[in-house]
Scaffold this active site. Structure first.
Site, PDB file in Angstrom:
ATOM      1  N   HIS A 120       2.136  -3.341  -9.978  1.00  0.00           N
ATOM      2  CA  HIS A 120       2.012  -3.577 -11.413  1.00  0.00           C
ATOM      3  C   HIS A 120       0.629  -4.112 -11.803  1.00  0.00           C
ATOM      4  O   HIS A 120       0.025  -4.872 -11.058  1.00  0.00           O
ATOM      5  CB  HIS A 120       3.089  -4.566 -11.861  1.00  0.00           C
ATOM      6  N   ASP A 121       0.144  -3.690 -12.954  1.00  0.00           N
ATOM      7  CA  ASP A 121      -1.094  -4.193 -13.569  1.00  0.00           C
ATOM      8  C   ASP A 121      -2.373  -3.897 -12.776  1.00  0.00           C
ATOM      9  O   ASP A 121      -3.419  -4.471 -13.048  1.00  0.00           O
ATOM     10  CB  ASP A 121      -1.019  -5.713 -13.821  1.00  0.00           C
ATOM     11  N   GLY A 138      -0.220  -6.699  -6.886  1.00  0.00           N
ATOM     12  CA  GLY A 138      -0.317  -6.760  -8.339  1.00  0.00           C
ATOM     13  C   GLY A 138      -1.680  -7.238  -8.824  1.00  0.00           C
ATOM     14  O   GLY A 138      -2.348  -8.018  -8.168  1.00  0.00           O
TER      15      GLY A 138
END
Lengths: 258, 258
Positions: A120-121, A138
């Site tokens: 994520h991100d 992440g």
């Protein structure tokens, strides 16, 4: 013309460009956009929030925009963007952002090899190569033209600068500055990524400048912030120096040692 | 009798042997040959160019004979061979060759565990064991009875001799001569592979010869070219030492150090 295999399950709400092909047993959710000429092979699942560019190739068993592997996460409305001409090999997993409206982004002309994981991100720039089984945590940022060797994990929040190369099967736990070759355990600066820089047309003068800059950071008695001031003083108008200083300013985890 | 699950997509042009079974949602493309008694699990895809032997077991979600991840590959015709009695576990990716050798070869009785990757133009000889999550680069050769433990990787163009064990999590970046155990970062010679000698009933004479030869190679203070001369002098016409010498002479990436 869109070529969807009869066994694929494709939502009517998905926005699919011209000349897209979708292979057998693949599933495309509602909130998905796929650009022109992109091909998706068999057994892929493209979940809500995926924004895929033109001319991409996505091979077998890829999972895009799945919910992040963060404990206690609710399903958030966030996105994955994938630039044009990117190639994604088998069983790659790309997760969407952990915050409402956030993006996990992959640039243009990126090559993601088999089994790599983009959490994520994460932000990956253009023209990067992520070799097999690289596990990216992440919030990691990987800048343009960087190459990450196979089986290398990258700790969350780390940065990798542009044109950097990270050796295979080591572990990135600190920030890897631009233009360098990094490897060994614990990860350290080995030298300039001279092969990569030459391939991309850097002049010998530019290479000399970079060598001088990294000499100040790694081969002098100065610490990183003193070296930064010295670089500013010695190379006031040099764009390469600015790239290096900007990177050091962005770095929160500290740059890799020598 | 061929047993194909109703949801599997099997090309009419594929040549299937007797008693082959193909699981749910698997795909077999046109230019594929599968021998007798071979079993293919669910969600696997066998792409064009696969030549699979008899009694082979392929578990679910494997990707067999997919196109190489080589930037120089431009769609040329090539093959992937899998020998008899081999076992290919879940989510493995075995890629076909490039124009360099036009084939990737997996021998007989080979076991490849889950998530492992065999890149283009590799030669994996008979009875080799490849653990989980092993990533093998292009053009790598692994000789008979060798073991790549879990999470190991091999750099492209490396060679691993026969009866070698590479310990878990380490990376092969140089050539590993036969009969040894290798590990550590960077990879080192750690000793002789007595476990496999016992398993495959090596005679005491054979073990003594191997021990003496490797003492000259690694414990005598001679460099490799001196040690090679010494070996040739001391063991003229010894079959095993000839094999070791042949391996040393054919090494292009250099022999692993101590």
């Amino acid at each position: 013309m869109i070529n969807i295999h009869p066994t694929a399950i494709v939502s009517n709400n998905a926005k699919i460009g011209d000349n897209v092909s979708i292979g057998p047993f693949s599933i495309i959710y509602d909130d998905v956009e796929i650009g022109n000429n992109t091909s998706i092979a068999s057994h892929c699942v493209i979940y809500n929030g995926a924004r895929i560019g033109n001319n991409c190739k996505i091979y077998q068993g890829v999972s895009i925009s799945h919910i992040p592997q963060v404990s206690k996460i609710q399903d958030v409305h966030s996105f994955v963007s994938i630039g044009d001409d990117t190639v994604i090999h088998e069983f790659v997993t790309i997760h969407k952002a952990s915050k409402e409206g956030g993006f996990t982004s992959i640039g243009k002309n990126v090559l993601l090899m088999a089994y790599s994981h983009i959490a994520h991100d994460v932000k990956i720039g253009d023209n990067c190569i992520i070799v097999n089984a690289v596990q990216i945590g992440g919030h990691v940022q990987i800048d343009d033209w960087a190459i990450i060797g196979g089986s290398t994990p990258i700790h969350q929040f780390c940065l990798v600068g542009k044109h950097a190369m990270v050796g295979a099967a080591f572990k990135v736990v600190k920030d890897v500055p631009p233009f360098v070759l990094a490897g060994e355990e614990p990860m350290r600066y080995i030298g300039l990524n001279s092969v990569g820089l030459k391939r991309r047309g850097f002049s010998s003068q530019q290479m000399e400048t970079l060598k001088k800059i990294y000499k100040l950071i790694y081969d002098s008695s100065l610490n990183v912030s003193q070296a930064k001031d010295k670089i500013k003083e010695l190379f006031p108008d040099e764009p390469l120096a600015k790239d290096v200083i900007d990177f050091i300013d962005r770095s929160k985890r500290g740059i890799i040692p020598r | 009798m061929v047993e194909i699950h109703p949801t599997a997509l099997v090309s009419n042009k594929a040549k299937l042997g007797n008693n082959v079974s193909i699981g749910a949602y698997s795909i077999i493309q046109d230019d594929v040959e599968i021998g007798d008694n071979t079993k293919i699990g669910s969600n696997s895809v066998i792409y064009n160019g696969a030549r699979i032997g008899n009694n082979v077991t392929i578990l679910n979600s494997a990707s067999i004979s997919h196109i190489p991840q080589d930037k120089k590959f431009h769609g040329e015709y090539s093959l992937l061979y899998i020998g008899d009695n081999s076992v290919i576990c879940d989510f493995t990716t075995l890629h076909r060759g490039t124009e360099a050798t036009e084939k990737t070869v997996i021998g007989s009785n080979v076991v490849i565990c889950q998530y492992s990757h065999i890149a283009h133009d590799c030669v994996i000889s008979d009875n080799v064991f490849i653990g989980s999550f092993v990533q093998i680069g292009g053009h790598v050769e692994i000789d008979e009875f060798s073991v790549m433990e879990d999470f190991t990787s091999a750099h492209q163009f490396c060679r691993v001799g026969k009866y070698v064990t590479v310990l878990s999590t380490y990376k092969v970046s140089m050539d590993l001569p036969p009969f040894i155990i290798a590990g550590k970062k960077p990879i080192k010679f750690l000793g002789l592979n007595f476990e496999l000698f016992e398993k495959y009933n090596f005679s005491q004479d054979k073990i003594n010869t191997i021990t003496n030869a490797y003492n000259i190679l690694y414990n005598s203070g001679l460099n490799f070219s001196q040690a090679k001369n010494e070996l040739a002098k001391k063991f003229s016409n010894d079959e095993i030492v000839d094999e070791i010498l042949k391996f040393l002479n054919n090494s292009s990436r250099g022999i692993v150090g101590k």
